[in-house]
Enzyme design. Sequence first.
Site, PDB file in Angstrom:
ATOM      1  N   SER A 268      34.184  39.334  48.901  1.00 40.61           N
ATOM      2  CA  SER A 268      34.300  39.726  47.491  1.00 40.61           C
ATOM      3  C   SER A 268      35.199  38.726  46.767  1.00 40.61           C
ATOM      4  O   SER A 268      35.942  37.975  47.422  1.00 40.61           O
ATOM      5  CB  SER A 268      34.946  41.120  47.436  1.00 40.61           C
ATOM      6  OG  SER A 268      35.328  41.454  46.113  1.00 40.61           O
TER       7      SER A 268
ATOM      8  N   TYR B   8      41.207  47.387  49.592  1.00 39.79           N
ATOM      9  CA  TYR B   8      39.937  46.646  49.469  1.00 39.79           C
ATOM     10  C   TYR B   8      40.201  45.143  49.589  1.00 39.79           C
ATOM     11  O   TYR B   8      39.491  44.439  50.321  1.00 39.79           O
ATOM     12  CB  TYR B   8      39.303  46.991  48.118  1.00 39.79           C
ATOM     13  CG  TYR B   8      37.913  46.431  47.885  1.00 39.79           C
ATOM     14  CD1 TYR B   8      36.798  47.000  48.499  1.00 39.79           C
ATOM     15  CD2 TYR B   8      37.706  45.342  47.043  1.00 39.79           C
ATOM     16  CE1 TYR B   8      35.519  46.500  48.261  1.00 39.79           C
ATOM     17  CE2 TYR B   8      36.441  44.838  46.803  1.00 39.79           C
ATOM     18  CZ  TYR B   8      35.344  45.423  47.407  1.00 39.79           C
ATOM     19  OH  TYR B   8      34.079  44.925  47.178  1.00 39.79           O
TER      20      TYR B   8
END
Length: 256
Positions: free
Chosen positions: A145, A158
């Site tokens: 990401s 995350y």
Amino acid sequence: MPIAFDFTGKTVFITGAGSGIGRATAEAFAAAGADVAVTGPTEAPLRETARLVETQGQRAHTVLCDVTDSQNVEDAVASAVDVLGPIDIGVNNAGIEQPPKPLAETSEEEWDRLIAVDLRGVFVSMKQEILAMPESGGSIVNISSGAGVIGIKGQAAYAAAKHGILGMTKSAALDYAAQGIQINAICPGIIETPMMDRFSGDTPEGRARVIAQEPIGRMGTPEEIAAAVLWLCSDLGGFTIGHSLVVDGGQTIGIS
Ligand code: NAD
């Protein structure tokens, strides 16, 4: 010179293939001639992805697979090998997000759950895929990401998982490069998927808020990430090892 991808005769194993980037990647590989093991935790979305693969004239093998359960992953890879043959390509895409909150308000359970899916899940999937590859080698792409290369306020767990994927990818790439197993990662920006709908609330204001992070002024599409996955796994991407390929509309390149 037109460049076309040809994955004829290849078997691709995709985690989290029931929606978003996973589904688009399954369809793109099938359009380029590959058979696809379509895996994920719930059956109905996988059936739809399988239908899209079969519409391209390729074989789809649907297997329930929760990446937090290593036995489940081992069984899913074994089942894919039985039906489709050795795994030439693994795409470790399964992931979850959490509502933003400061680190000290994140519970240990929330931390453990996120790491179990987004980081440990990639580890156990890579392990089984590598063991199931033909002697000639193969290719693995892990979906990280933008949160793998920068911090994001409210997203400590995350970002930890997505940064972790990049370190694991580089290290495993060194472990296996000489055996012809090429391992890379992709860092998508804001991509229009069910995850982003949940994250933005899918309201005009929420969408505008996330698009404001994108210098390009729009969200990316799952197909734009799938195209990068196919390039990395193709002969054209064959000299790319342990790379973190940022495909993000400029989200992480600096302050604009
Ligand atoms: P998505 O929610 O459509 O896809 C995630 C998939 O993972 C779903 O199909 C879900 O069923 C599956 N999944 C969830 N838990 C699982 C588990 N325990 N085992 C197996 N599968 C599981 O969202 P997406 O945007 O397509 O996400 C795909 C990947 O891309 C994720 O790793 C996500 O973190 C990453 N990503 C997305 C964006 C974005 O903007 N959409 C940006 C950067 C990275």
